[in-house]
Design an enzyme around this catalytic site. Structure first.
Site, PDB file in Angstrom:
ATOM      1  N   PHE A   1       0.833  -1.219   0.000  1.00 11.31           N
ATOM      2  CA  PHE A   1       0.000   0.000   0.000  1.00 11.31           C
ATOM      3  C   PHE A   1       0.866   1.268   0.000  1.00 11.31           C
ATOM      4  O   PHE A   1       0.766   2.107  -0.910  1.00 11.31           O
ATOM      5  CB  PHE A   1      -0.914  -0.077   1.227  1.00 11.31           C
ATOM      6  CG  PHE A   1      -1.547   1.196   1.676  1.00 11.31           C
ATOM      7  CD1 PHE A   1      -2.306   1.970   0.806  1.00 11.31           C
ATOM      8  CD2 PHE A   1      -1.410   1.618   2.999  1.00 11.31           C
ATOM      9  CE1 PHE A   1      -2.911   3.142   1.239  1.00 11.31           C
ATOM     10  CE2 PHE A   1      -2.019   2.782   3.434  1.00 11.31           C
ATOM     11  CZ  PHE A   1      -2.759   3.548   2.554  1.00 11.31           C
TER      12      PHE A   1
ATOM     13  N   TYR B   1       4.710  -8.072  17.595  1.00 14.06           N
ATOM     14  CA  TYR B   1       5.020  -7.169  16.484  1.00 14.06           C
ATOM     15  C   TYR B   1       5.681  -5.882  16.991  1.00 14.06           C
ATOM     16  O   TYR B   1       6.763  -5.498  16.530  1.00 14.06           O
ATOM     17  CB  TYR B   1       3.719  -6.863  15.745  1.00 14.06           C
ATOM     18  CG  TYR B   1       3.778  -5.759  14.733  1.00 14.06           C
ATOM     19  CD1 TYR B   1       4.339  -5.966  13.476  1.00 14.06           C
ATOM     20  CD2 TYR B   1       3.251  -4.507  15.007  1.00 14.06           C
ATOM     21  CE1 TYR B   1       4.376  -4.947  12.536  1.00 14.06           C
ATOM     22  CE2 TYR B   1       3.280  -3.485  14.075  1.00 14.06           C
ATOM     23  CZ  TYR B   1       3.846  -3.713  12.839  1.00 14.06           C
ATOM     24  OH  TYR B   1       3.875  -2.704  11.915  1.00 14.06           O
TER      25      TYR B   1
HETATM   26  C1  UGA Z   1      -2.046  -1.719  12.808  1.00 12.83           C
HETATM   27  C2  UGA Z   1      -0.593  -2.173  12.859  1.00 12.83           C
HETATM   28  O1  UGA Z   1      -0.337  -2.980  13.964  1.00 12.83           O
HETATM   29  C3  UGA Z   1       0.375  -1.035  12.895  1.00 12.83           C
HETATM   30  O2  UGA Z   1       1.679  -1.463  12.687  1.00 12.83           O
HETATM   31  C4  UGA Z   1       0.129  -0.076  11.830  1.00 12.83           C
HETATM   32  O3  UGA Z   1       1.011   1.018  11.999  1.00 12.83           O
HETATM   33  C5  UGA Z   1      -1.282   0.369  11.938  1.00 12.83           C
HETATM   34  O4  UGA Z   1      -2.185  -0.750  11.842  1.00 12.83           O
HETATM   35  C6  UGA Z   1      -1.562   1.301  10.829  1.00 12.83           C
HETATM   36  O5  UGA Z   1      -2.377   1.044   9.959  1.00 12.83           O
HETATM   37  O6  UGA Z   1      -0.848   2.317  10.824  1.00 12.83           O
HETATM   38  P1  UGA Z   1      -4.015  -1.098  14.437  1.00 12.83           P
HETATM   39  O7  UGA Z   1      -4.229   0.361  14.605  1.00 12.83           O
HETATM   40  O8  UGA Z   1      -4.393  -1.907  15.638  1.00 12.83           O
HETATM   41  O9  UGA Z   1      -2.488  -1.329  14.065  1.00 12.83           O
HETATM   42  O10 UGA Z   1      -4.829  -1.598  13.149  1.00 12.83           O
HETATM   43  P2  UGA Z   1      -6.302  -2.048  12.787  1.00 12.83           P
HETATM   44  O11 UGA Z   1      -6.312  -3.502  12.523  1.00 12.83           O
HETATM   45  O12 UGA Z   1      -6.745  -1.162  11.692  1.00 12.83           O
HETATM   46  O13 UGA Z   1      -7.175  -1.828  14.108  1.00 12.83           O
HETATM   47  C7  UGA Z   1      -7.562  -0.564  14.574  1.00 12.83           C
HETATM   48  C8  UGA Z   1      -8.585  -0.755  15.681  1.00 12.83           C
HETATM   49  O14 UGA Z   1      -9.802  -1.213  15.098  1.00 12.83           O
HETATM   50  C9  UGA Z   1      -8.227  -1.783  16.749  1.00 12.83           C
HETATM   51  O15 UGA Z   1      -8.699  -1.309  17.980  1.00 12.83           O
HETATM   52  C10 UGA Z   1      -9.029  -3.022  16.351  1.00 12.83           C
HETATM   53  O16 UGA Z   1      -9.324  -3.852  17.456  1.00 12.83           O
HETATM   54  C11 UGA Z   1     -10.272  -2.376  15.785  1.00 12.83           C
HETATM   55  N1  UGA Z   1     -11.039  -3.173  14.790  1.00 12.83           N
HETATM   56  C12 UGA Z   1     -10.435  -3.714  13.708  1.00 12.83           C
HETATM   57  C13 UGA Z   1     -12.421  -3.305  14.968  1.00 12.83           C
HETATM   58  O17 UGA Z   1     -13.007  -2.821  15.969  1.00 12.83           O
HETATM   59  N2  UGA Z   1     -13.132  -3.964  14.020  1.00 12.83           N
HETATM   60  C14 UGA Z   1     -12.578  -4.517  12.917  1.00 12.83           C
HETATM   61  O18 UGA Z   1     -13.305  -5.114  12.088  1.00 12.83           O
HETATM   62  C15 UGA Z   1     -11.182  -4.396  12.764  1.00 12.83           C
END
Ligand code: UGA
Length: 362
Positions: A16, A163
């Site tokens: 991306f 990670y």
């Molecule tokens: C991820 C990666 O771990 C990081 O390295 C990266 O920098 C970051 O994404 C990014 O995109 O910059 P995170 O923020 O946890 O970290 O990524 P997501 O999977 O997008 O989750 C964000 C939040 O949404 C989390 O609290 C997760 O539990 C929540 N989530 C995710 C939901 O509530 N529903 C979903 O369907 C998916």
């Protein structure tokens, strides 16, 4: 034309961020860009450009990578396994991909005396001090500063942190190589970049659980519930990819300011909880696809142990302090969250609106 190092090596160019960076480099500079990745799907439109060479190659081939490093002026390292659904399910692969392999590259860049621009993660900050019950002092206690904030992870059995820990150790290795061996480096910590071409839609062009933007688009397009993990209370500062690429261009244009530094790249004003993000995306989807079925759209609270499995823990909140990017790079994010989401969602809808998608979405 913007002046930056002439020969650039992009490891992970097919992802991306890599695909957007390669696009910008080719359209605004006269640099030669060599892109390396296992898959070219996201850079198909760039293949054939006279200043772009794409090599379909595994970066674990250390000798081949060294030869490419020798021919470059700067190396941008984007290769990672960076999907949270992997951190607690395949942690050995996660540690291998985010520490062992890039560690070899750090050594190579130090030996070859090449500038390494390494993509780390905002996740190295882990959790906030206040999530541990320590009383904060308002907003300033949440803002994460590159050179001052502590990095707070959970216990070892909470494998989510595999990670963040691997990424943190690599940052420490880079710093050590800079300090002891004179490695020229810049570390970037992205704060939830969003935009076209991010991740995949499960069952169409990928498998498993992507990050939240793609999860919610998938739910909206296919009439599934938008899952709010543990209630969707965690907060993120979503940053539009074009702003992020602007920051990268500032780094490349200002090597003297950027070398030896760690930078947060994020948009503090774009902070929302994941529940708020779901509401915003539902509203935007109605605007973008007024003809879609609305009775199917709902949010559902799901425990993280069910959604991701055992060992998942979350960063509760991460707000970047952008003082350093402003002062050293002259960069500030510009795109607000609504515009960032609208542009990203429109691109997903266009890309995935095949006959199959339209049928499933009704
Ligand atoms: C991820 C990666 O771990 C990081 O390295 C990266 O920098 C970051 O994404 C990014 O995109 O910059 P995170 O923020 O946890 O970290 O990524 P997501 O999977 O997008 O989750 C964000 C939040 O949404 C989390 O609290 C997760 O539990 C929540 N989530 C995710 C939901 O509530 N529903 C979903 O369907 C998916």
């Amino acid at each position: 034309m913007i002046t930056i190092p002439h020969n650039l090596l992009l490891l992970g160019a097919g992802g991306f961020i890599g695909s957007h960076l390669a696009e910008r480099l080719l359209s605004t500079t006269d640099s030669q860009v060599v892109g390396v990745d296992l898959c070219s799907a996201k850079v198909e439109h760039l293949i054939g450009h006279e200043r772009f060479t794409f090599l379909e190659m595994d970066v674990s081939d250390a000798l081949a990578v060294r030869r490419l490093v020798q021919k470059s002026d700067a190396v941008v390292s984007l290769v990672a396994l960076c999907n949270p659904s992997m951190y607690n399910t395949i942690p050995i692969d996660v540690i291998e991909a985010n520490f062992n392999r890039p560690y070899e590259l750090v050594r190579t860049c130090a030996e070859e005396k090449k500038w390494l621009i390494h993509f780390s993660t905002s996740e190295v900050y882990g959790r906030t001090v206040s999530s541990l019950g320590v009383k904060g002092r308002g907003m300033s206690s949440y803002e994460l500063s590159e050179d001052a904030s502590p990095l707070i992870m959970g216990p070892v059995h909470a494998q989510r942190w595999s990670y963040a820990c691997a990424k943190q150790l690599l940052e420490r290795a880079i710093y050590a190589y800079g300090h002891e061996k004179g490695l020229a480096y810049t570390v970037v910590r992205p704060f939830n970049f969003v935009g076209p071409r991010m991740d995949y839609i499960p069952g169409i062009d990928g498998e498993g659980i992507p990050r939240v933007l793609a999860c919610f688009i998938d739910a909206l397009m296919f009439g599934k519930p938008l899952c709010l993990v543990d209630g969707g209370h965690s907060k993120r500062c979503f940053t539009y990819i074009d702003d992020a690429i602007d920051a990268m261009m500032c780094i490349l244009q200002r090597p003297e300011s950027a070398k030896g530094q760690v930078f947060n790249i994020g948009h503090p004003a774009n902070e929302v909880s994941i529940a708020q993000l779901a509401d915003m995306m539902i509203r935007l989807y109605r605007e973008l696809r007024p003809e879609a079925r609305w009775d199917a759209i709902e949010t559902r609270v799901v425990p993280s142990s069910e959604f991701y499995g055992q060992g998942y823990e979350d960063s509760d909140r991460r707000v970047p302090d952008t003082t350093k990017t402003r002062e050293l790079l002259g960069w500030e994010p510009k795109t607000d969250l609504v515009d960032a989401l609208r542009a990203s969602m429109a691109a997903y809808i266009e890309h995935y609106s095949t006959e199959q998608v339209c049928r499933a979405a009704g």
